[in-house]
Design an enzyme around this catalytic site. Sequence first.
Site, PDB file in Angstrom:
ATOM      1  N   ARG A 231       8.803  11.817 -10.893  1.00 34.46           N
ATOM      2  CA  ARG A 231       9.341  10.694 -11.707  1.00 34.46           C
ATOM      3  C   ARG A 231      10.993  10.650 -11.512  1.00 34.46           C
ATOM      4  NH1 ARG A 231       5.174   8.775 -11.878  1.00 34.46           N
ATOM      5  NH2 ARG A 231       3.677   8.056 -13.537  1.00 34.46           N
ATOM      6  N   ASP A 255      11.332   7.906  -4.028  1.00 37.95           N
ATOM      7  CA  ASP A 255      10.109   6.790  -4.335  1.00 37.95           C
ATOM      8  C   ASP A 255      10.291   6.617  -5.988  1.00 37.95           C
ATOM      9  OD1 ASP A 255       8.045   5.344  -3.628  1.00 37.95           O
ATOM     10  OD2 ASP A 255       6.800   6.878  -4.984  1.00 37.95           O
ATOM     11  N   GLU A 260      13.803   1.615 -12.691  1.00 38.22           N
ATOM     12  CA  GLU A 260      12.901   0.771 -11.817  1.00 38.22           C
ATOM     13  C   GLU A 260      12.613  -0.632 -12.230  1.00 38.22           C
ATOM     14  OE1 GLU A 260       9.258   2.966 -10.948  1.00 38.22           O
ATOM     15  OE2 GLU A 260      10.520   4.917 -10.420  1.00 38.22           O
ATOM     16  N   HIS A 279       8.315   3.209  -5.584  1.00 35.28           N
ATOM     17  CA  HIS A 279       7.316   3.932  -6.399  1.00 35.28           C
ATOM     18  C   HIS A 279       5.781   3.420  -5.793  1.00 35.28           C
ATOM     19  CE1 HIS A 279       6.623   5.644 -10.571  1.00 35.28           C
ATOM     20  NE2 HIS A 279       5.547   6.160  -9.667  1.00 35.28           N
TER      21      HIS A 279
END
Length: 313
Positions: A231, A255, A260, A279
């Site tokens: 995360r 990622d 986000e 992600h």
Amino acid sequence: MTIDDVQRLGIHESVDAVFPPDRLEAALSELDAEVELVGDDSDRVAACDGLVTFAHRDYFVGAVEWIHTIQAGYDRFPLDTFDAEGIALTNSTGIHGESVGETVTGYMLALARRLHAFIGNQREREWDRPEWDEAFTIAGETLCVVGLGTLGRGIAERADALGMAVSGVKRTPEPVPGVEHVYANDELREAIDGAKFVALTVPLTEETRDLVGEAELAAMADDAYLINVARGGVVDQDALVDALERGEIAGAALDVFEDEPLPEDSPLWDMDDVIVTPHAAAATRDYFRDIAELVRENVDRIGAGEELHNRVV
């Protein structure tokens, strides 16, 4: 808390962030329960005994007895509130080992073989070879996997098969197949010191927030790469940007991010040796089938009066 039965199962529209909701509905069509696609209509959600969702909505609290999140991470859900209200929460851990393991392997191969640079050159129609000492092979290189759950083991297994020397960090440092040495959580800086690649796979909790900050980045070698498929909050992103800009580490494959989508003005977009993905490390065309299998199992367990699989709360 005991759930009596699941007669009506809702699939919240937010799962569309990962796959079409109707695909999951079709995959669950043989359930004895009625399966219904639901949007942000609190009355329709309240008519369900269970709910499969990507997002959390405040009105879920008190509306349903059981919620299943289609992600392994559950930091978006108010666990204390669920516990107080007697809401069962299950997650999707255990299904991402192959997809995330392959993605992280791809990151390492791309960085080592300079594939990300070649892709950028192709877009610009530039015929440009790397410097003679830029490219390397990952066989014989070192990888430290921070978090040896399903994701971490999937990464470690593939790295070991490719001839890498794999170490790891785990709350209980017992042996793990394919991992040469397992460190305890409080040995993190020792574990990552000297590793060519450091891959983060831990869940985001109060203990893991900003797990990797200025001190941890300083402990990494200046030719090392940080990989984050956990995360965004596990890494102090400002400290990471500073370390990359100062050349304290060689690069990163990311990622997940603090915000986000990654803001357009983030310097991470323009860094040569940083790979940014949206992600999507766990993405696979079969994702909805994996979720359906988990949901079917728990519907059966509820009917049999058994404990839920992957229960978080």
